[in-house]
Design a protein around this motif. Structure first.
Motif, PDB file in Angstrom:
ATOM      1  N   TYR A   4       0.827  -1.220   0.000  1.00  0.00           N
ATOM      2  CA  TYR A   4       0.000   0.000   0.000  1.00  0.00           C
ATOM      3  C   TYR A   4       0.856   1.261   0.000  1.00  0.00           C
ATOM      4  CZ  TYR A   4      -3.650  -3.333   0.666  1.00  0.00           C
ATOM      5  OH  TYR A   4      -4.487  -4.391   0.468  1.00  0.00           O
ATOM      6  N   ASP A   5       2.062   1.162   0.517  1.00  0.00           N
ATOM      7  CA  ASP A   5       3.105   2.165   0.297  1.00  0.00           C
ATOM      8  C   ASP A   5       2.682   3.586   0.660  1.00  0.00           C
ATOM      9  OD1 ASP A   5       5.538   3.082  -0.339  1.00  0.00           O
ATOM     10  OD2 ASP A   5       5.292   2.988  -2.511  1.00  0.00           O
ATOM     11  N   LEU A   6       2.518   3.797   1.959  1.00  0.00           N
ATOM     12  CA  LEU A   6       2.161   5.124   2.466  1.00  0.00           C
ATOM     13  C   LEU A   6       3.185   6.185   2.054  1.00  0.00           C
ATOM     14  CD1 LEU A   6       0.107   6.598   4.313  1.00  0.00           C
ATOM     15  CD2 LEU A   6       1.516   5.959   6.256  1.00  0.00           C
ATOM     16  N   ALA A   7       4.386   5.720   1.705  1.00  0.00           N
ATOM     17  CA  ALA A   7       5.445   6.655   1.310  1.00  0.00           C
ATOM     18  C   ALA A   7       5.052   7.477   0.084  1.00  0.00           C
ATOM     19  CB  ALA A   7       6.735   5.884   1.021  1.00  0.00           C
ATOM     20  N   ARG A   8       4.129   6.956  -0.732  1.00  0.00           N
ATOM     21  CA  ARG A   8       3.703   7.724  -1.916  1.00  0.00           C
ATOM     22  C   ARG A   8       3.067   9.041  -1.523  1.00  0.00           C
ATOM     23  NH1 ARG A   8      -0.516   4.307  -4.531  1.00  0.00           N
ATOM     24  NH2 ARG A   8      -0.788   3.561  -2.415  1.00  0.00           N
ATOM     25  N   PHE A   9       2.567   9.128  -0.289  1.00  0.00           N
ATOM     26  CA  PHE A   9       1.907  10.350   0.172  1.00  0.00           C
ATOM     27  C   PHE A   9       2.827  11.160   1.090  1.00  0.00           C
ATOM     28  CE2 PHE A   9      -1.081   7.150  -0.946  1.00  0.00           C
ATOM     29  CZ  PHE A   9      -2.024   7.826  -1.698  1.00  0.00           C
ATOM     30  N   GLY A  10       4.060  10.751   1.169  1.00  0.00           N
ATOM     31  CA  GLY A  10       5.025  11.481   1.991  1.00  0.00           C
ATOM     32  C   GLY A  10       4.813  11.302   3.479  1.00  0.00           C
ATOM     33  N   ALA A  11       4.096  10.237   3.879  1.00  0.00           N
ATOM     34  CA  ALA A  11       3.730  10.084   5.294  1.00  0.00           C
ATOM     35  C   ALA A  11       4.253   8.785   5.887  1.00  0.00           C
ATOM     36  CB  ALA A  11       2.212  10.159   5.435  1.00  0.00           C
ATOM     37  N   GLU A  12       5.343   8.296   5.334  1.00  0.00           N
ATOM     38  CA  GLU A  12       5.817   6.986   5.787  1.00  0.00           C
ATOM     39  C   GLU A  12       6.687   7.058   7.033  1.00  0.00           C
ATOM     40  OE1 GLU A  12       7.181   8.784   3.617  1.00  0.00           O
ATOM     41  OE2 GLU A  12       9.278   8.346   3.250  1.00  0.00           O
ATOM     42  N   VAL A  13       7.063   8.265   7.435  1.00  0.00           N
ATOM     43  CA  VAL A  13       7.988   8.378   8.568  1.00  0.00           C
ATOM     44  C   VAL A  13       7.186   8.299   9.868  1.00  0.00           C
ATOM     45  CG1 VAL A  13       9.859   9.722   9.576  1.00  0.00           C
ATOM     46  CG2 VAL A  13       9.435   9.829   7.138  1.00  0.00           C
ATOM     47  N   MET A  14       6.950   7.075  10.321  1.00  0.00           N
ATOM     48  CA  MET A  14       6.230   6.895  11.588  1.00  0.00           C
ATOM     49  C   MET A  14       7.151   7.300  12.727  1.00  0.00           C
ATOM     50  SD  MET A  14       3.160   5.254  11.112  1.00  0.00           S
ATOM     51  CE  MET A  14       2.365   4.660   9.616  1.00  0.00           C
ATOM     52  N   ARG A  15       6.601   8.037  13.641  1.00  0.00           N
ATOM     53  CA  ARG A  15       7.381   8.466  14.792  1.00  0.00           C
ATOM     54  C   ARG A  15       6.672   8.006  16.056  1.00  0.00           C
ATOM     55  NH1 ARG A  15      11.360   8.553  12.413  1.00  0.00           N
ATOM     56  NH2 ARG A  15      12.545  10.336  11.708  1.00  0.00           N
ATOM     57  N   PHE A  16       7.418   7.535  17.010  1.00  0.00           N
ATOM     58  CA  PHE A  16       6.818   7.109  18.276  1.00  0.00           C
ATOM     59  C   PHE A  16       7.141   8.109  19.372  1.00  0.00           C
ATOM     60  CE2 PHE A  16       6.876   3.487  15.542  1.00  0.00           C
ATOM     61  CZ  PHE A  16       5.612   2.972  15.721  1.00  0.00           C
ATOM     62  N   SER A  17       7.466   9.306  18.949  1.00  0.00           N
ATOM     63  CA  SER A  17       7.653  10.405  19.884  1.00  0.00           C
ATOM     64  C   SER A  17       6.723  11.533  19.451  1.00  0.00           C
ATOM     65  CB  SER A  17       9.106  10.884  19.851  1.00  0.00           C
ATOM     66  OG  SER A  17       9.175  12.164  20.426  1.00  0.00           O
ATOM     67  N   PRO A  18       5.809  11.956  20.333  1.00  0.00           N
ATOM     68  CA  PRO A  18       4.861  13.003  19.918  1.00  0.00           C
ATOM     69  C   PRO A  18       5.547  14.298  19.510  1.00  0.00           C
ATOM     70  CG  PRO A  18       4.683  12.530  22.284  1.00  0.00           C
ATOM     71  CD  PRO A  18       5.572  11.490  21.696  1.00  0.00           C
ATOM     72  N   ARG A  19       6.705  14.556  20.049  1.00  0.00           N
ATOM     73  CA  ARG A  19       7.376  15.824  19.728  1.00  0.00           C
ATOM     74  C   ARG A  19       7.917  15.838  18.311  1.00  0.00           C
ATOM     75  NH1 ARG A  19       8.507  14.601  24.944  1.00  0.00           N
ATOM     76  NH2 ARG A  19       7.778  16.084  26.490  1.00  0.00           N
TER      77      ARG A  19
END
Ligand code: SF4
Length: 190
Positions: A51-66
């Motif tokens: 599904y490749d969320l990276a196509r929307f530029g949103a693939e960088v999951m972060r586990f830090s709210p900041r």
């Protein structure tokens, strides 16, 4: 068409600063998954190669709210867990957006009990509701695109109360149509 052809012969173009900032924001969303149950598996699938969320530029999951700007609440939230979600939301810096993914996060789903929150929007502002149990990865992608549309229309500074953005509370319509099964399976006597 390359960027060279879009540019005038002098090699420059003009834009509004607001549009440029919104374009940068919409193209580099950093989601923070708050996944407590089965919907979390669909979040993982959305980020995977199919599904490749990276196509929307949103693939960088972060586990830090900041380091994040999109909170994706995927799964049921208990009354004991809600203060943690609120704290995580408070720690994300503005501008920030919230996706309520799945029936449980949006309404409590089938868990109509005293221990489960019957909709996270009673405690934090939600921008996009993604329906389903679980929503398919395509639905989450549509939720991300809805956030991008919200950002496209964002104003600087925001027009909400106290200079903060007002949550838009968009509910996506289910778009999945059941297709023919790849293998013909017959149950029972033939
Ligand atoms: S909406 Fe369905 S799939 Fe998602 S967490 Fe609830 S029960 Fe699990």
């Amino acid at each position: 068409m390359g960027i060279e052809e879009a540019l005038s012969t002098d090699g420059f173009f003009t834009s509004r600063l607001q549009s440029l900032i919104n374009w940068g924001r919409r193209s580099s969303l950093w989601p923070m998954p708050f996944a407590t149950a089965c919907c979390g598996i669909e979040v993982m699938a959305t980020a995977s190669s199919r599904y490749d969320l990276a196509r929307f530029g949103a693939e960088v999951m972060r586990f830090s709210p900041r380091q994040s700007d999109v909170l994706v609440v995927a799964g049921r939230v208990t009354t004991k867990m809600m203060p943690v979600v609120q704290r995580v939301y408070a720690q994300i810096t503005e501008p920030k957006w919230v996706v309520s993914m799945g029936a449980c996060a949006s309404t409590g789903g089938v868990f109509d009990t005293y221990a489960v929150i019957q909709g996270i929007d009673q405690f934090i502002p939600v921008d996009v509701y993604v329906p389903g149990c679980p929503p398919r990865p395509e639905m989450l992608l549509e939720g991300v695109m809805a956030i991008q549309k919200i950002i496209d229309q964002d104003r600087l500074p925001p027009k909400g109360p106290n200079g903060k953005r007002r949550p838009l509370q968009i509910a996506l319509e289910p778009t999945h149509e059941v297709g023919e099964q790849p293998a013909r399976i017959t149950v029972g006597l033939t």
